[in-house]
Design a protein around this motif. Sequence first.
Motif, short mmCIF file in Angstrom:
data_model
loop_
_atom_site.label_atom_id
_atom_site.label_comp_id
_atom_site.label_asym_id
_atom_site.label_seq_id
_atom_site.Cartn_x
_atom_site.Cartn_y
_atom_site.Cartn_z
N PRO A 1 0.80 -1.23 0.00
CA PRO A 1 0.00 0.00 0.00
C PRO A 1 0.84 1.28 0.00
CG PRO A 1 -0.93 -1.57 1.54
CD PRO A 1 0.39 -2.14 1.09
N VAL A 2 1.99 1.27 0.64
CA VAL A 2 2.84 2.48 0.68
C VAL A 2 3.35 2.80 -0.73
CG1 VAL A 2 4.97 3.47 1.59
CG2 VAL A 2 3.49 2.13 3.09
N ILE A 3 3.83 1.78 -1.44
CA ILE A 3 4.33 1.99 -2.80
C ILE A 3 3.19 2.37 -3.74
CG2 ILE A 3 5.37 0.81 -4.79
CD1 ILE A 3 7.02 -0.83 -2.73
N ASP B 1 -3.00 -0.64 7.22
CA ASP B 1 -3.32 -1.95 6.62
C ASP B 1 -2.18 -2.40 5.70
OD1 ASP B 1 -5.75 -1.88 7.93
OD2 ASP B 1 -6.86 -1.11 6.18
N GLN B 2 -2.00 -3.69 5.62
CA GLN B 2 -0.92 -4.26 4.81
C GLN B 2 -1.36 -4.70 3.42
OE1 GLN B 2 2.30 -4.16 5.97
NE2 GLN B 2 1.29 -2.97 7.57
N THR B 3 -2.65 -4.69 3.18
CA THR B 3 -3.17 -5.07 1.86
C THR B 3 -4.18 -4.03 1.39
OG1 THR B 3 -4.93 -6.40 2.86
CG2 THR B 3 -2.88 -7.56 2.29
N MET B 4 -4.28 -3.94 0.08
CA MET B 4 -5.23 -3.00 -0.51
C MET B 4 -6.65 -3.60 -0.42
SD MET B 4 -3.41 -0.44 -1.31
CE MET B 4 -4.53 0.54 -2.29
N THR C 1 -5.62 3.56 3.13
CA THR C 1 -5.10 2.24 3.50
C THR C 1 -3.78 2.39 4.26
OG1 THR C 1 -6.17 1.26 1.57
CG2 THR C 1 -4.40 -0.02 2.60
N VAL C 2 -2.91 3.27 3.76
CA VAL C 2 -1.63 3.52 4.42
C VAL C 2 -1.85 4.15 5.79
CG1 VAL C 2 0.51 4.87 4.31
CG2 VAL C 2 -0.30 3.65 2.28
N GLN C 3 -2.74 5.15 5.86
CA GLN C 3 -3.02 5.82 7.14
C GLN C 3 -3.59 4.86 8.18
OE1 GLN C 3 -5.57 9.09 6.05
NE2 GLN C 3 -3.88 10.35 5.31
#
Length: 155
Positions: free
Chosen positions: A37-39, A120-123, A115-117
């Motif tokens: 999610p970060v990328i 979470d580790q998955t979209m 999602t990043v905020q």
Amino acid sequence: MEYFTVKFIHVLGVVLFLGNIIVSALWKTQADKTGNPVIIAFACRLMNMTDLAFTALGGALITIGGIGLFHATGIAISDAPHLTIGISLFGMAAMLWVTGLVPLQIYMSKIASRTVQAGDQTMPPAYEKCRKLWNIIGLIAVILPLATLYFMIYR
């Protein structure tokens, strides 16, 4: 305007426009493959920025240069069916971009950011649905300008 000036403006616009849509598609596709999610959020945010900076600017320069070339060369559009086809394809690509891709990209960017905020580790599934639609519309929105390029050069 002088012929070579408007031709330079037109060709510069084509390079910016085509270069950005192709690189952005590749860049985002590779980010999505990571599942991170970060990328993905980073890629979505920058894709929106580069679309404004390069795709929109490129499209404006293509339009300005194209109109200038009509005036500089004195070509009547009725005498150049290949140009009519090219302009029509470019217009369709622009409409897909404005009405389909940009709204999807903004929405996908918001989903990825949330999602990043949230840590979470998955979209979420909503992102995946948007991604699939973006890929379909995006493929068409890349093929149309490439076909436009063909018709604009073809005589």
